[in-house]
Write an enzyme that holds these catalytic residues in place. Structure first.
Site, mmCIF file in Angstrom:
data_model
loop_
_atom_site.group_PDB
_atom_site.id
_atom_site.type_symbol
_atom_site.label_atom_id
_atom_site.label_comp_id
_atom_site.label_asym_id
_atom_site.label_seq_id
_atom_site.Cartn_x
_atom_site.Cartn_y
_atom_site.Cartn_z
ATOM 1 N N GLU A 151 0.806 -1.218 0.000
ATOM 2 C CA GLU A 151 0.000 0.000 0.000
ATOM 3 C C GLU A 151 0.845 1.276 0.000
ATOM 4 O O GLU A 151 0.329 2.348 -0.282
ATOM 5 C CB GLU A 151 -0.943 0.018 1.205
ATOM 6 N N ASN A 152 2.143 1.157 0.299
ATOM 7 C CA ASN A 152 3.036 2.323 0.297
ATOM 8 C C ASN A 152 4.181 2.165 -0.712
ATOM 9 O O ASN A 152 5.203 2.840 -0.601
ATOM 10 C CB ASN A 152 3.634 2.538 1.685
ATOM 11 N N ASN A 170 -4.948 0.845 4.741
ATOM 12 C CA ASN A 170 -5.713 2.091 4.788
ATOM 13 C C ASN A 170 -5.253 3.119 3.755
ATOM 14 O O ASN A 170 -5.972 4.077 3.471
ATOM 15 C CB ASN A 170 -5.657 2.712 6.192
ATOM 16 N N HIS A 171 -4.070 2.932 3.135
ATOM 17 C CA HIS A 171 -3.606 3.839 2.081
ATOM 18 C C HIS A 171 -3.875 3.280 0.679
ATOM 19 O O HIS A 171 -3.286 3.758 -0.294
ATOM 20 C CB HIS A 171 -2.110 4.115 2.240
ATOM 21 N N HIS A 198 -4.286 -5.440 8.794
ATOM 22 C CA HIS A 198 -3.630 -4.131 8.739
ATOM 23 C C HIS A 198 -4.239 -3.263 9.830
ATOM 24 O O HIS A 198 -5.303 -2.656 9.646
ATOM 25 C CB HIS A 198 -3.857 -3.521 7.352
ATOM 26 N N HIS A 255 4.767 -0.706 10.732
ATOM 27 C CA HIS A 255 6.121 -0.611 10.175
ATOM 28 C C HIS A 255 7.201 -0.981 11.193
ATOM 29 O O HIS A 255 8.384 -0.699 10.963
ATOM 30 C CB HIS A 255 6.405 0.788 9.604
#
Length: 259
Positions: A39-40, A67-68, A149, A176
């Site tokens: 997602e990142n 969520n991203h 997540h 993370h």
């Protein structure tokens, strides 16, 4: 069946360390399937088709999100037609593109991947506990893997025990920071609260540390940028009995590499 689950891939440093090491990791650990939270992966926030295609090409089999997932609007143009990308299942049904779980096959063995988001200190999505109950009634293969997540360790641990014996592995993503609590739960589910981040090592969760310090000390708005320099790899390797779906082992992986 042996799986490698890779912690949140952040920006170019995360992608570069994967390009340098993934092939050797698969060989050394005799990996059958690679799952990565992406997602990142594009610029530290969201996912583009080019980045997704590049990561698939180096050996990632399934991408999970979080969520991203909608941070880069380009994803709306391809997520619906890309069955290997799994977004959180507890977004509203009927209005959200993509899929929250899917069943795959590798070497003649079927396995399912589910992605869920937590609700504590995060967006108020549908209940992940009720959602996973619903999904598990629809999946028939014995090997089921869940990327949860979520922010709160308590929510992750609770969901782990809630699905113990009903899924093969539940691992956490999002913070993370890799946790040191990998275990096999009493009824055979492999569990770890967070598998960590694959991205810049000298950073605050992948972001340039000076920018984050500036935000905390001034309380003024800043523009986050992915940090540069040495990269880290975080993930887990877990083995599942393909007949019973029970976990056999779970092991953390963590190392750094100069860019």
């Amino acid at each position: 069946m042996r799986f490698l689950a890779i912690g949140d891939v952040v920006g170019r440093p995360g992608r570069n360390i994967l390009k340098s090491t993934l092939s050797k990791l698969k060989e050394n650990y005799k990996i059958d399937v690679v799952i990565a939270n992406c997602e990142n992966a594009a610029g530290g926030n969201g996912l583009t088709k080019k980045v997704a295609d590049d990561l698939f090409s180096i050996g990632i089999d399934v991408m999970t999100m979080g969520n991203h997932v909608w941070a880069n609007k380009e994803i709306f143009t391809f997520i619906e037609n890309e069955s290997r990308i799994i977004r959180p299942a507890n977004y509203p049904e009927g209005t959200t593109p993509g899929r929250g779980y899917n069943v795959f096959e590798k070497n003649g063995i079927k396995f399912a991947v589910i992605n869920l988001c937590g609700r504590v200190f995060m967006e108020n999505l549908d209940c992940p506990f009720r959602k996973i109950d619903e999904i598990l009634t629809k999946i028939e293969c014995p090997i089921i893997i869940v990327d949860f997540h979520a922010e709160a360790t308590s929510e992750k641990i609770a969901l782990g025990f809630y699905v113990d014996g009903r899924v093969s592995c539940l691992y956490g993503t999002h913070t993370h920071v890799q946790t040191a609590d990998e275990k096999i739960l009493p009824n055979g589910t492999a569990y770890i609260t967070d598998i960590g981040m694959t991205g810049p090592y000298d950073s605050v969760l992948g972001v340039d540390k000076d920018i984050v310090i500036q935000k905390f000390t001034t309380l003024l708005p800043v523009r986050f940028e992915v940090a540069k320099g040495k990269a880290q790899f975080n993930g887990i390797v877990f083995e599942v009995d393909s007949s019973s779906g029970k976990a056999v082992s779970i092991e953390r992986i963590s190392f750094t590499l100069e860019e």
